[in-house]
Design a protein around this motif. Sequence first.
Motif, mmCIF file in Angstrom:
data_model
loop_
_atom_site.group_PDB
_atom_site.id
_atom_site.type_symbol
_atom_site.label_atom_id
_atom_site.label_comp_id
_atom_site.label_asym_id
_atom_site.label_seq_id
_atom_site.Cartn_x
_atom_site.Cartn_y
_atom_site.Cartn_z
ATOM 1 N N ASP A 119 -51.800 -19.687 61.858
ATOM 2 C CA ASP A 119 -51.836 -18.262 62.215
ATOM 3 C C ASP A 119 -50.935 -17.980 63.420
ATOM 4 O OD1 ASP A 119 -53.731 -18.228 60.232
ATOM 5 O OD2 ASP A 119 -55.434 -18.143 61.602
ATOM 6 N N ARG A 120 -51.008 -18.855 64.419
ATOM 7 C CA ARG A 120 -50.154 -18.663 65.600
ATOM 8 C C ARG A 120 -48.679 -18.772 65.230
ATOM 9 N NH1 ARG A 120 -54.341 -21.697 68.425
ATOM 10 N NH2 ARG A 120 -53.193 -23.619 68.016
ATOM 11 N N ALA A 121 -48.363 -19.723 64.363
ATOM 12 C CA ALA A 121 -46.966 -19.876 63.942
ATOM 13 C C ALA A 121 -46.484 -18.643 63.191
ATOM 14 C CB ALA A 121 -46.816 -21.122 63.071
ATOM 15 N N ILE A 122 -47.342 -18.067 62.358
ATOM 16 C CA ILE A 122 -46.952 -16.871 61.608
ATOM 17 C C ILE A 122 -46.630 -15.716 62.554
ATOM 18 C CG2 ILE A 122 -47.799 -15.087 60.025
ATOM 19 C CD1 ILE A 122 -49.320 -17.297 58.536
ATOM 20 N N THR A 123 -47.430 -15.546 63.603
ATOM 21 C CA THR A 123 -47.157 -14.451 64.551
ATOM 22 C C THR A 123 -45.761 -14.608 65.155
ATOM 23 O OG1 THR A 123 -48.177 -15.631 66.421
ATOM 24 C CG2 THR A 123 -49.602 -14.208 65.119
ATOM 25 N N GLY A 124 -45.408 -15.844 65.511
ATOM 26 C CA GLY A 124 -44.088 -16.074 66.085
ATOM 27 C C GLY A 124 -42.970 -15.879 65.081
ATOM 28 N N THR A 171 -38.263 -10.355 62.042
ATOM 29 C CA THR A 171 -38.024 -8.908 62.183
ATOM 30 C C THR A 171 -37.177 -8.580 63.406
ATOM 31 O OG1 THR A 171 -40.095 -8.614 63.419
ATOM 32 C CG2 THR A 171 -40.190 -8.346 61.016
ATOM 33 N N GLN A 172 -36.509 -9.615 63.964
ATOM 34 C CA GLN A 172 -35.660 -9.414 65.159
ATOM 35 C C GLN A 172 -36.451 -8.746 66.289
ATOM 36 O OE1 GLN A 172 -34.025 -8.338 61.955
ATOM 37 N NE2 GLN A 172 -33.623 -10.549 61.949
ATOM 38 N N ARG A 173 -37.695 -9.179 66.436
ATOM 39 C CA ARG A 173 -38.586 -8.729 67.512
ATOM 40 C C ARG A 173 -38.960 -7.243 67.414
ATOM 41 N NH1 ARG A 173 -39.095 -12.936 70.755
ATOM 42 N NH2 ARG A 173 -37.401 -14.464 70.891
ATOM 43 N N ARG A 174 -38.754 -6.661 66.243
ATOM 44 C CA ARG A 174 -39.190 -5.270 66.051
ATOM 45 C C ARG A 174 -40.684 -5.181 65.794
ATOM 46 N NH1 ARG A 174 -34.564 -5.302 62.604
ATOM 47 N NH2 ARG A 174 -32.757 -4.250 63.544
ATOM 48 N N VAL A 175 -41.282 -6.290 65.291
ATOM 49 C CA VAL A 175 -42.694 -6.274 64.907
ATOM 50 C C VAL A 175 -43.418 -7.437 65.574
ATOM 51 C CG1 VAL A 175 -44.327 -6.495 62.997
ATOM 52 C CG2 VAL A 175 -42.210 -5.196 62.691
ATOM 53 N N THR A 176 -44.568 -7.137 66.128
ATOM 54 C CA THR A 176 -45.469 -8.165 66.663
ATOM 55 C C THR A 176 -46.832 -7.966 66.015
ATOM 56 O OG1 THR A 176 -44.325 -8.222 68.788
ATOM 57 C CG2 THR A 176 -46.553 -9.125 68.713
ATOM 58 N N VAL A 177 -47.371 -9.025 65.423
ATOM 59 C CA VAL A 177 -48.696 -8.935 64.805
ATOM 60 C C VAL A 177 -49.656 -9.824 65.571
ATOM 61 C CG1 VAL A 177 -47.751 -8.430 62.518
ATOM 62 C CG2 VAL A 177 -48.215 -10.803 63.149
ATOM 63 N N ASP A 178 -50.922 -9.437 65.575
ATOM 64 C CA ASP A 178 -51.919 -10.270 66.246
ATOM 65 C C ASP A 178 -52.346 -11.411 65.322
ATOM 66 O OD1 ASP A 178 -53.759 -9.199 64.394
ATOM 67 O OD2 ASP A 178 -54.414 -7.655 65.793
ATOM 68 N N GLN A 179 -53.157 -12.309 65.869
ATOM 69 C CA GLN A 179 -53.529 -13.510 65.131
ATOM 70 C C GLN A 179 -54.405 -13.195 63.923
ATOM 71 O OE1 GLN A 179 -54.028 -16.869 67.740
ATOM 72 N NE2 GLN A 179 -55.588 -17.759 66.401
ATOM 73 N N GLN A 180 -55.250 -12.175 64.033
ATOM 74 C CA GLN A 180 -56.091 -11.808 62.901
ATOM 75 C C GLN A 180 -55.240 -11.277 61.739
ATOM 76 O OE1 GLN A 180 -59.627 -9.540 63.778
ATOM 77 N NE2 GLN A 180 -59.688 -8.610 61.752
ATOM 78 N N THR A 181 -54.244 -10.475 62.057
ATOM 79 C CA THR A 181 -53.341 -9.991 61.012
ATOM 80 C C THR A 181 -52.576 -11.145 60.382
ATOM 81 O OG1 THR A 181 -53.086 -7.872 62.149
ATOM 82 C CG2 THR A 181 -51.408 -8.443 60.521
ATOM 83 N N GLY A 186 -44.399 4.799 70.385
ATOM 84 C CA GLY A 186 -44.033 6.169 70.729
ATOM 85 C C GLY A 186 -44.282 7.168 69.615
ATOM 86 N N GLY A 187 -44.952 6.712 68.558
ATOM 87 C CA GLY A 187 -45.183 7.582 67.414
ATOM 88 C C GLY A 187 -44.341 7.173 66.224
ATOM 89 N N GLY A 188 -44.770 7.548 65.046
ATOM 90 C CA GLY A 188 -44.057 7.169 63.837
ATOM 91 C C GLY A 188 -44.486 5.786 63.367
ATOM 92 N N SER A 189 -43.856 5.303 62.318
ATOM 93 C CA SER A 189 -44.218 4.005 61.742
ATOM 94 C C SER A 189 -42.958 3.238 61.376
ATOM 95 C CB SER A 189 -45.088 4.193 60.494
ATOM 96 O OG SER A 189 -44.397 4.925 59.496
ATOM 97 N N HIS A 190 -43.127 1.950 61.186
ATOM 98 C CA HIS A 190 -42.006 1.085 60.831
ATOM 99 C C HIS A 190 -42.416 0.188 59.670
ATOM 100 C CE1 HIS A 190 -38.568 -1.550 61.123
ATOM 101 N NE2 HIS A 190 -39.365 -2.600 61.317
ATOM 102 N N GLU A 191 -41.689 0.255 58.566
ATOM 103 C CA GLU A 191 -41.964 -0.598 57.427
ATOM 104 C C GLU A 191 -41.080 -1.840 57.504
ATOM 105 O OE1 GLU A 191 -42.733 0.930 53.265
ATOM 106 O OE2 GLU A 191 -40.781 -0.053 52.933
ATOM 107 N N PHE A 192 -41.659 -2.992 57.220
ATOM 108 C CA PHE A 192 -40.891 -4.230 57.295
ATOM 109 C C PHE A 192 -41.300 -5.144 56.140
ATOM 110 C CE2 PHE A 192 -44.793 -4.717 59.638
ATOM 111 C CZ PHE A 192 -45.251 -5.991 59.349
ATOM 112 N N THR A 193 -40.424 -6.084 55.826
ATOM 113 C CA THR A 193 -40.656 -7.034 54.735
ATOM 114 C C THR A 193 -40.664 -8.452 55.286
ATOM 115 O OG1 THR A 193 -39.600 -5.594 53.113
ATOM 116 C CG2 THR A 193 -39.787 -7.925 52.536
ATOM 117 N N ILE A 194 -41.635 -9.247 54.828
ATOM 118 C CA ILE A 194 -41.734 -10.650 55.227
ATOM 119 C C ILE A 194 -41.217 -11.517 54.092
ATOM 120 C CG2 ILE A 194 -43.313 -12.520 55.833
ATOM 121 C CD1 ILE A 194 -42.843 -10.421 58.027
#
Length: 372
Positions: free
Chosen positions: A221-226, A232-242, A267-275
């Motif tokens: 799980d920790r590796a997946i977060t990293g 995503t070029q640091r555009r997305v950060t997910v927590d360990q539960q996600t 700042g508002g809005g959303s960002h869609e990303f693909t893994i």
Amino acid sequence: MAPETETDAAPNAAADDAEASSSDAAFGDESSAAQRTAVGVKLGSTRTVLSMGRDEERRVVKTLTCLATYEDALTGDERVLYGETAAAEYPDRVQYMLRSGLPEDDERAELTERFFAELLRSESVPEDSGVVYAIPTIDNEPGLENLGAVVEDSEIGSEGVRSYPESLCGAIPAMGDGLEAINDIFVSINLGSTNLEACAYRRGEQLAPWATGAVTGVGVDRAITGYVEEETQRRVTVDQQTAREYKEQHADFVDYEPFTDIVQQPGGGSHEFTIEWAVMDAVDEFVDAAVEAVADDFLPGVAQEHVRVYRRALDRPIVLTGGMACIPGLVEEFETRLSETLDREVTCVAPDDPELAAAEGAQRIAERLLEN
């Protein structure tokens, strides 16, 4: 390693033995076994599983091992929520009390006791029951004692309470419809959230139990977060539960498909990303590390101390249990890579549902003890 005690004896031998451990002095008294409920318990770092009842009436309960408290708006009394409800409604203060696999101190033991009591009450688990609970192979005597106290001091188990190794309980459903594993020689490997455990068994006897906290599902799980952040070029950060949810929902060695998700921007809005690769790279590294640890650390110890058992065990299927074994294709990958590492063909098997297997195996042992 967890010390071998009388509660770890093979159930067929224990049933024939008139003596019982201090916690189960009356396991199976004069009442009819049909009137008593056999209960298997696995208190896990991520999920807790209860298996109870018999045959077609068997009921399985699976829930997250966590709780949250809140104040009743009308009475001011403290209320307790557990499992998925607690995690969903109070993510800011939900507590996972078994992150290390055991309740290591008084505070965590008390939280585990509250969680277990609430779960038993909510699921109406009968007091008139014989209980077997699975214990991890961890060299942590205070934690094991706390875990035992949580189960043995609960309201269930009036017919007796015993503990057996998790790697043995989890192997039982993989090796037949009964307790065939108890009379076999084999190796069991538990791919758990907080530990990688392995043990050789000779007719229910533990041989060379081994565990490491260096190769774990939590580490994945920790590796997946990293890796998500990197992909995503640091555009997305997910927590360990996600990250854990990504792993459980998408990891697949057989038919993996990239997936998309959406996060809310600060700042508002959303960002869609693909893994594309973050999840499978982390899981792939886990398999390599697990194979290396088993081949370099665990199996040489078995060969040195019990060479004949070692030879026979490798001619038998190696049983894989634990949450990581639920990933499609992982068992086959482990088998292939371990065979290549050992330069000999080995076979690996797993229960139909590795995450439920320890509780199911514990329940089967409880049924046998009640019958005897």
